[in-house]
Design an enzyme around this catalytic site. Structure first.
Site, PDB file in Angstrom:
ATOM      1  N   ARG A   1     -68.977 -12.692 -43.979  1.00 45.93           N
ATOM      2  CA  ARG A   1     -69.662 -12.617 -42.681  1.00 45.93           C
ATOM      3  C   ARG A   1     -69.658 -13.963 -41.964  1.00 45.93           C
ATOM      4  O   ARG A   1     -69.808 -15.005 -42.587  1.00 45.93           O
ATOM      5  CB  ARG A   1     -71.102 -12.142 -42.894  1.00 45.93           C
ATOM      6  CG  ARG A   1     -71.191 -10.633 -42.976  1.00 45.93           C
ATOM      7  CD  ARG A   1     -72.530 -10.150 -43.435  1.00 45.93           C
ATOM      8  NE  ARG A   1     -73.667 -10.798 -42.785  1.00 45.93           N
ATOM      9  CZ  ARG A   1     -74.924 -10.449 -43.007  1.00 45.93           C
ATOM     10  NH1 ARG A   1     -75.203  -9.467 -43.845  1.00 45.93           N
ATOM     11  NH2 ARG A   1     -75.902 -11.072 -42.398  1.00 45.93           N
TER      12      ARG A   1
ATOM     13  N   ARG B   1     -88.899  -7.121 -39.445  1.00 47.80           N
ATOM     14  CA  ARG B   1     -88.795  -8.554 -39.709  1.00 47.80           C
ATOM     15  C   ARG B   1     -89.819  -9.353 -38.917  1.00 47.80           C
ATOM     16  O   ARG B   1     -89.835 -10.590 -39.028  1.00 47.80           O
ATOM     17  CB  ARG B   1     -87.398  -9.045 -39.321  1.00 47.80           C
ATOM     18  CG  ARG B   1     -86.383  -9.036 -40.455  1.00 47.80           C
ATOM     19  CD  ARG B   1     -85.019  -9.368 -39.879  1.00 47.80           C
ATOM     20  NE  ARG B   1     -84.175 -10.115 -40.761  1.00 47.80           N
ATOM     21  CZ  ARG B   1     -83.107  -9.595 -41.398  1.00 47.80           C
ATOM     22  NH1 ARG B   1     -82.799  -8.335 -41.285  1.00 47.80           N
ATOM     23  NH2 ARG B   1     -82.373 -10.365 -42.158  1.00 47.80           N
TER      24      ARG B   1
HETATM   25  P1  ADP Z   1     -79.199 -10.387 -44.375  1.00 43.36           P
HETATM   26  O1  ADP Z   1     -78.557  -9.273 -45.162  1.00 43.36           O
HETATM   27  O2  ADP Z   1     -78.527 -11.682 -44.623  1.00 43.36           O
HETATM   28  O3  ADP Z   1     -80.666 -10.404 -44.539  1.00 43.36           O
HETATM   29  P2  ADP Z   1     -78.895  -8.726 -42.026  1.00 43.36           P
HETATM   30  O4  ADP Z   1     -77.556  -8.104 -42.190  1.00 43.36           O
HETATM   31  O5  ADP Z   1     -80.066  -7.912 -42.385  1.00 43.36           O
HETATM   32  O6  ADP Z   1     -78.905 -10.105 -42.837  1.00 43.36           O
HETATM   33  O7  ADP Z   1     -79.076  -9.252 -40.542  1.00 43.36           O
HETATM   34  C1  ADP Z   1     -78.093 -10.057 -39.922  1.00 43.36           C
HETATM   35  C2  ADP Z   1     -78.642 -10.562 -38.596  1.00 43.36           C
HETATM   36  O8  ADP Z   1     -78.923  -9.443 -37.737  1.00 43.36           O
HETATM   37  C3  ADP Z   1     -79.948 -11.328 -38.667  1.00 43.36           C
HETATM   38  O9  ADP Z   1     -79.758 -12.701 -38.954  1.00 43.36           O
HETATM   39  C4  ADP Z   1     -80.501 -11.110 -37.257  1.00 43.36           C
HETATM   40  O10 ADP Z   1     -79.835 -11.922 -36.309  1.00 43.36           O
HETATM   41  C5  ADP Z   1     -80.097  -9.672 -36.975  1.00 43.36           C
HETATM   42  N1  ADP Z   1     -81.145  -8.728 -37.442  1.00 43.36           N
HETATM   43  C6  ADP Z   1     -81.042  -7.819 -38.437  1.00 43.36           C
HETATM   44  N2  ADP Z   1     -82.187  -7.130 -38.576  1.00 43.36           N
HETATM   45  C7  ADP Z   1     -83.047  -7.615 -37.634  1.00 43.36           C
HETATM   46  C8  ADP Z   1     -84.398  -7.344 -37.285  1.00 43.36           C
HETATM   47  N3  ADP Z   1     -85.115  -6.404 -37.925  1.00 43.36           N
HETATM   48  N4  ADP Z   1     -84.942  -8.050 -36.264  1.00 43.36           N
HETATM   49  C9  ADP Z   1     -84.231  -8.971 -35.598  1.00 43.36           C
HETATM   50  N5  ADP Z   1     -82.973  -9.306 -35.891  1.00 43.36           N
HETATM   51  C10 ADP Z   1     -82.367  -8.638 -36.902  1.00 43.36           C
END
Ligand code: ADP
Ligand code: ADP
Ligand code: ZN
Length: 214
Positions: free
Chosen positions: A161, A89
């Protein structure tokens, strides 16, 4: 097969990752799921991650890179590959992933970039329900479970969530625009990027991805 599913929150990464993981018999690695599990288990890492997740901010790179590294070196990933969902990300994470894959001598096959307009993302995220038991995803606006609050796949209870509230959703979409989107340029210069229209029926998106991977 080693693929990344890339896209903004709500693009359908988790939904497609579950399907592709089954279809190709490869491990599904979701950093979001790993962080949520750590929060549930009350680990020190979970405690730290939660502060960022609650605000819709990114967990710091050092933490995120280290959990992905520890996962990718396990045997199921080194033998079968993986579908990465929600990582990388940031550019730093993308560079770190390159180094990890060099280390185990396993280059990426593709980065699937799922595109969806911001307004649709917000609607999808505000209607998202997840199965506590098997992780299956449902949506009150787009793909309702047959019975409210109950998983079609396993009968488990569904939950919403904490970070899928309007204000946090908007921040997550902003964070995507400001920090994550740049990762697209990183991969397009590697000629790995496959853009896909994510605003189609779930099955149609899967078909488009499968065709692109062929
Ligand atoms: P979504 O499915 O809504 O894209 P995720 O489940 O992938 O969300 O991620 C939820 C949260 O976990 C993010 O908002 C962030 O806070 C954290 N997160 C997940 N993946 C990463 C990453 N690669 N880098 C930093 N934070 C992350
Ligand atoms: P991401 O992991 O990218 O944040 P999810 O796979 O969790 O996205 O999907 C977000 C929400 O949108 C879920 O409620 C899911 O059921 C729904 N959804 C996923 N793909 C589609 C689609 N192609 N059309 C309509 N709704 C979708
Ligand atoms: Zn279930």
């Amino acid at each position: 097969m080693r693929i990344i599913l890339f896209g903004p929150p709500g693009a359908g990464k988790g939904t497609q990752a579950l399907i592709l993981s089954e279809k190709y018999g490869i491990p599904h690695i979701s950093t979001g799921d790993m962080f949520r599990q750590a929060v549930k288990d009350h680990t020190a890492m979970g405690l730290e991650a939660r502060e960022y997740m609650d605000k819709g901010e990114l967990v710091p790179d050092v933490v995120t890179i280290s959990i992905v590294h520890d996962r990718l070196i396990l045997e199921d990933c080194t033998t079968k590959g993986f579908v990465l969902d929600g990582f990388p990300r940031t550019i730093e994470q993308a560079k770190a992933l390159d180094r990890m894959l060099d280390e185990i001598n396993e280059p990426l096959d593709a980065v699937i970039q799922i595109d969806v307009d911001a307004e649709i993302l917000i609607r999808r995220l505000s209607g998202r329900w997840t199965c506590t038991n098997c992780g299956a995803l449902f949506n009150t606006h787009y793909n309702r479970s047959k019975q409210d609050g109950v998983c079609d796949q396993c009968g488990g209870p569904l939950f919403q969530r904490d970070d899928d509230k309007e204000e946090t959703i908007r921040n997550r979409v902003n964070v995507y625009e400001q920090r994550t989107k740049a990762v697209i340029d990183f991969y397009s210069s590697h000629q790995l990027l496959i853009p896909i229209d994510g605003d189609q029926k779930i099955e149609k998106v899967t078909e488009t991805i499968a065709e692109a991977l062929r």
